[in-house]
Design an enzyme around this catalytic site. Structure first.
Site, PDB file in Angstrom:
ATOM      1  N   GLU A 147     -53.817 -40.545  -8.285  1.00  0.00           N
ATOM      2  CA  GLU A 147     -54.395 -39.209  -8.392  1.00  0.00           C
ATOM      3  C   GLU A 147     -55.920 -39.291  -8.408  1.00  0.00           C
ATOM      4  O   GLU A 147     -56.509 -40.220  -8.968  1.00  0.00           O
ATOM      5  CB  GLU A 147     -53.880 -38.506  -9.654  1.00  0.00           C
ATOM      6  CG  GLU A 147     -52.396 -38.202  -9.573  1.00  0.00           C
ATOM      7  CD  GLU A 147     -51.875 -37.429 -10.778  1.00  0.00           C
ATOM      8  OE1 GLU A 147     -50.870 -36.711 -10.608  1.00  0.00           O
ATOM      9  OE2 GLU A 147     -52.456 -37.534 -11.873  1.00  0.00           O
ATOM     10  N   CYS A 164     -59.388 -35.836 -18.768  1.00  0.00           N
ATOM     11  CA  CYS A 164     -59.467 -37.219 -19.224  1.00  0.00           C
ATOM     12  C   CYS A 164     -58.176 -37.637 -19.918  1.00  0.00           C
ATOM     13  O   CYS A 164     -57.702 -36.973 -20.837  1.00  0.00           O
ATOM     14  CB  CYS A 164     -60.644 -37.363 -20.187  1.00  0.00           C
ATOM     15  SG  CYS A 164     -60.877 -39.043 -20.800  1.00  0.00           S
ATOM     16  N   CYS A 173     -52.077 -48.523 -15.201  1.00  0.00           N
ATOM     17  CA  CYS A 173     -53.100 -49.187 -16.016  1.00  0.00           C
ATOM     18  C   CYS A 173     -52.400 -50.076 -17.028  1.00  0.00           C
ATOM     19  O   CYS A 173     -51.355 -49.714 -17.580  1.00  0.00           O
ATOM     20  CB  CYS A 173     -53.962 -48.149 -16.734  1.00  0.00           C
ATOM     21  SG  CYS A 173     -55.346 -48.872 -17.672  1.00  0.00           S
ATOM     22  N   CYS A 199     -54.010 -47.730 -23.865  1.00  0.00           N
ATOM     23  CA  CYS A 199     -54.693 -46.974 -24.923  1.00  0.00           C
ATOM     24  C   CYS A 199     -53.756 -45.867 -25.429  1.00  0.00           C
ATOM     25  O   CYS A 199     -53.028 -45.240 -24.648  1.00  0.00           O
ATOM     26  CB  CYS A 199     -55.992 -46.373 -24.392  1.00  0.00           C
ATOM     27  SG  CYS A 199     -57.188 -47.622 -23.848  1.00  0.00           S
ATOM     28  N   CYS A 244     -53.704 -42.115 -23.844  1.00  0.00           N
ATOM     29  CA  CYS A 244     -53.878 -41.968 -22.403  1.00  0.00           C
ATOM     30  C   CYS A 244     -52.536 -42.016 -21.679  1.00  0.00           C
ATOM     31  O   CYS A 244     -51.771 -42.973 -21.842  1.00  0.00           O
ATOM     32  CB  CYS A 244     -54.796 -43.071 -21.877  1.00  0.00           C
ATOM     33  SG  CYS A 244     -55.148 -42.932 -20.110  1.00  0.00           S
ATOM     34  N   CYS A 301     -63.719 -37.824  -9.386  1.00  0.00           N
ATOM     35  CA  CYS A 301     -63.190 -38.779 -10.360  1.00  0.00           C
ATOM     36  C   CYS A 301     -62.087 -39.559  -9.655  1.00  0.00           C
ATOM     37  O   CYS A 301     -61.054 -38.984  -9.290  1.00  0.00           O
ATOM     38  CB  CYS A 301     -62.646 -38.047 -11.585  1.00  0.00           C
ATOM     39  SG  CYS A 301     -61.888 -39.139 -12.822  1.00  0.00           S
TER      40      CYS A 301
END
Length: 348
Positions: A94, A336, A114, A118, A121, A107
């Site tokens: 994305e 975010c 990933c 975290c 996230c 962005c």
């Protein structure tokens, strides 16, 4: 079909010339690069200054100028637009456009998924599949540039803050930054490029030596090792003392201010004591704190507006430059921490 690693969008003019050495003179390679990166051509047919035979050869050998294909897009009430792309191996990523009056910020993603995990996230919840190539990274910007130019606009800023940990894909990220910075391409100034990291110490030190004046954003989210380790597992590998030493080295080498990202999570890192610890940690450093009230979808709760304001005021009183990130695109899961890899079924 050529692999994504060999894709034209990830090659510099001299590399295109080398790839097509027997078929084209060097100036043709520069033309191809300019069509790809300055004109953001969506097809080889648009490259009208090239001979017909060369266009046909490019179509035969490279399929498309971009190693990604739009699956769907979503438009937020605030104008933010999110794109879901399919890559040549079927993976999805994305990318987000954040439009403003004077800025058009992309962005972009640097990995499929990933591995940093975290706590707040969504990207890491599906795990890590692979790194993106420099061509796949740059092509996200070129796609958006192609759309913007039809509106008489252009990409002005790029933030490496989408899916993935950029510095875990160090070589491809740096290569993509140099492609975007190239004077015969989009020619985006290095200071219009921001690379974020959760805190990979060796790569921060390496970036300091690159002589590329990009902005560095470091995800901090807590000012003590115990709390940061709960939020960000990477802190157990590179604790705060090592991270801040690397950041100090980066500042000393580049004279560039570092932006410390701090996601405010209710009951976790938003107390006056946490603000005091953060002030103490950053006192005397060339820095800026970007406060980000945690976004929906992570399972974490956002602090009240009053608590957010109080946290910011404590930093200001301590002389720490601080700003509150404006929430953009949360209604389409484009804010975010909300980006994630998706399957192609059921996208709308």
């Amino acid at each position: 079909m050529h692999t994504a690693q060999e894709h034209l969008a990830g090659l510099f003019p001299e590399e295109i010339a080398g790839r097509l050495e027997a078929e084209v003179p060097p100036y043709r390679a520069r033309q191809i690069f300019s069509w790809l990166h300055r004109q953001a051509a969506a097809s080889f047919q648009e490259m009208t200054s090239l001979p017909r035979a060369l266009i046909e050869e490019l179509e035969k050998r490279f399929q498309s100028p971009w190693p990604l294909e739009l699956v769907t897009s979503r438009l937020s009430a605030d104008g933010t637009e999110k794109y879901l792309f399919a890559l040549e191996d079927g993976s999805t990523i994305e990318t987000v456009l954040l439009p403003e009056t004077r800025r058009q910020t992309v962005c972009l993603s640097t990995q499929v998924g990933c591995a940093m995990n975290c706590s707040f996230c969504a990207t890491g919840q599906a795990g890590f599949r692979r790194d993106l190539t420099a061509g796949e990274i740059a092509a996200q910007v070129l796609f958006v540039q192609n759309r913007l130019k039809a509106q008489g606009k252009t990409v002005t800023n790029v933030v490496y803050m989408g899916m993935g940990e950029p510095l875990a894909n160090y070589q491809a990220v740096l290569r993509s930054a140099r492609l975007l910075n190239h004077p015969e391409g989009l020619n985006l100034g290095a200071r219009r490029l921001t690379i974020s990291t959760c805190g990979l110490v060796p790569q921060i030190r390496a970036l300091a030596e690159e002589e590329l004046q990009v902005n560095l954003a470091v995800s901090l989210h807590a000012a003590d090792d115990r709390r940061r380790g709960e939020i960000m597992p990477i802190n157990k590998v590179y604790p705060l003392e090592e991270l801040l030493a690397a950041c100090d080295y980066y500042t000393a080498r580049t004279n560039r201010r570092i932006s410390y990202e701090y996601a405010l999570i209710s009951g976790i890192n938003d107390s006056p004591q946490a603000a005091q610890k953060l002030s103490d940690l950053l006192q005397g450093r060339l820095c800026h704190v970007n406060l980000i009230p945690v976004n929906p979808g992570s399972g974490a709760a956002r602090p009240s507006s009053a608590r957010i304001a109080a946290f910011a005021q404590m930093l200001e009183r301590a002389g720490i430059p601080v700003s509150l990130r404006k929430e953009r695109g949360s209604d389409i899961e484009a804010a975010c921490g909300q980006l994630r890899q998706r399957t192609l079924e059921g996208q709308g």
